[in-house]
Design a protein around this motif. Structure first.
Motif, short mmCIF file in Angstrom:
data_model
loop_
_atom_site.label_atom_id
_atom_site.label_comp_id
_atom_site.label_asym_id
_atom_site.label_seq_id
_atom_site.Cartn_x
_atom_site.Cartn_y
_atom_site.Cartn_z
N ILE A 223 0.84 -1.20 0.00
CA ILE A 223 0.00 0.00 0.00
C ILE A 223 0.87 1.25 0.00
CG2 ILE A 223 -1.59 1.39 1.41
CD1 ILE A 223 -2.94 -1.27 2.22
N ASP A 224 1.94 1.23 0.81
CA ASP A 224 2.84 2.39 0.88
C ASP A 224 3.45 2.73 -0.47
OD1 ASP A 224 2.41 2.90 3.54
OD2 ASP A 224 4.21 1.86 4.25
N THR A 227 0.94 5.00 -2.41
CA THR A 227 0.33 6.17 -1.75
C THR A 227 1.35 7.29 -1.65
OG1 THR A 227 0.85 5.11 0.38
CG2 THR A 227 -1.40 4.92 -0.43
N THR A 228 1.31 8.21 -2.59
CA THR A 228 2.20 9.37 -2.56
C THR A 228 1.56 10.47 -1.72
OG1 THR A 228 1.20 10.16 -4.61
CG2 THR A 228 3.22 8.88 -4.80
N THR A 233 -4.62 8.15 -4.13
CA THR A 233 -4.81 6.85 -3.47
C THR A 233 -5.01 7.02 -1.97
OG1 THR A 233 -3.43 5.80 -5.14
CG2 THR A 233 -3.87 4.54 -3.14
N ILE A 234 -4.19 7.85 -1.33
CA ILE A 234 -4.32 8.03 0.11
C ILE A 234 -5.65 8.66 0.47
CG2 ILE A 234 -3.17 10.29 0.17
CD1 ILE A 234 -2.99 7.43 2.81
N LYS A 235 -6.16 9.53 -0.41
CA LYS A 235 -7.47 10.13 -0.17
C LYS A 235 -8.56 9.05 -0.17
CE LYS A 235 -6.26 14.64 -2.11
NZ LYS A 235 -6.46 15.61 -3.22
N LEU A 237 -8.10 5.78 0.37
CA LEU A 237 -7.88 4.89 1.52
C LEU A 237 -8.43 5.52 2.80
CD1 LEU A 237 -4.24 3.68 0.76
CD2 LEU A 237 -6.29 2.24 0.78
N ASN A 238 -8.23 6.81 2.96
CA ASN A 238 -8.76 7.48 4.15
C ASN A 238 -10.28 7.47 4.17
OD1 ASN A 238 -6.26 8.00 5.24
ND2 ASN A 238 -6.10 10.08 4.39
#
Length: 257
Positions: A223-224, A227-228, A233-235, A237-238
């Motif tokens: 996942i890391d 996710t930049t 992507t992090i948006k 996931l959150n």
């Protein structure tokens, strides 16, 4: 090794096809029994060499291993009608919820018995198959693992873990499919045709699984990698975390136990 499969339904039929496509068992050493002659003929058309019969006893007569692929409520009835050599033959049951102890009471407390929990992907040679044993040698255990590894991935576990691991595998595959379904609907809402969206998502799920299975890694590590900081992507996931995605998965697994 000569194998008799009792039951040519979805799971029994898939196992017969899997064995026929493997390298360990010869087609001529596979016999399948079922009252439905049409199902049997379909199997024989799929793999020439397989012997078919409507008589269970005929199937098990010369078998080294008997695979019982029938509904749980039929197990006692069918086993009770069979003449089994408990010292020479091995019994493999895929009947859900029937313990090794229960099977031993029906056949013999000394018989070598395996309890298997495959999932529906066995039809694609991609099952996660759980295996527990009773009175089996290490060689016998390895042989069963090797056979079912040709139909996906097989894992030997203590029977005490069957209930929990069934939630992860047999039930778990439905949860993965639920994700694919939901993600497909999201794709449609964003303007992608359903079949195209479904293929994209299914391949992405397959790719994620391959990353875990083929590498000494962990989901968090993978996942890391995608996710930049400040990225899309992090948006997403959150948003999943805000909606309780992880908690919902854990609760679903525990509810299936």
């Amino acid at each position: 090794m000569k194998i008799a499969i009792i039951g040519a339904g979805n799971m029994g039929g898939a196992i017969a096809k899997g064995l026929a496509q493997g390298t360990i068992i010869n087609n001529n050493d596979i016999t399948v029994a079922d009252p439905d002659i049409e199902k049997l003929k379909q199997l024989q058309n799929f793999a020439s060499g397989i012997t078919i019969t409507t008589q269970n006893q005929n199937a098990v007569e010369n078998a080294d291993t008997i695979i019982l692929a029938v509904k749980p409520w039929l197990v006692a009835q069918i086993l009770g009608q069979l003449k089994i050599d408990s010292k020479r033959q091995v019994l493999i049951s895929i009947a859900a919820g029937i313990s090794l102890e229960q099977l031993a009471k029906i056949v013999s407390p000394e018989m070598t018995i395996f309890r298997l929990v495959p999932n529906t992907a066995i039809s694609e040679l991609a099952s996660m198959t759980l295996i527990a044993s009773l009175n089996a040698s290490k060689e016998q255990e390895q042989q069963v693992v090797d056979i079912f590894n040709e139909m996906g991935l097989a894992m030997l576990i203590p029977e005490s873990q069957i209930v929990a691991t069934t939630a992860l595998t047999s039930c778990g595959i439905a949860y993965v499919l639920k994700y694919i379904h939901a993600a497909t609907e999201a794709g449609v809402e964003m303007g992608i045709y359903p079949k195209a969206a479904m293929k994209m998502i299914a391949q992405s799920v397959k790719g994620a699984a391959e990353l875990i299975l083929n590498n000494d890694t962990h989901p968090a590590i993978e996942i890391d990698k995608v996710t930049t900081p400040g990225g899309i992507t992090i948006k997403g996931l959150n948003e999943l975390d805000h909606a309780g995605f992880s908690s919902a998965i854990i609760r679903a697994m525990k509810a299936s136990k």
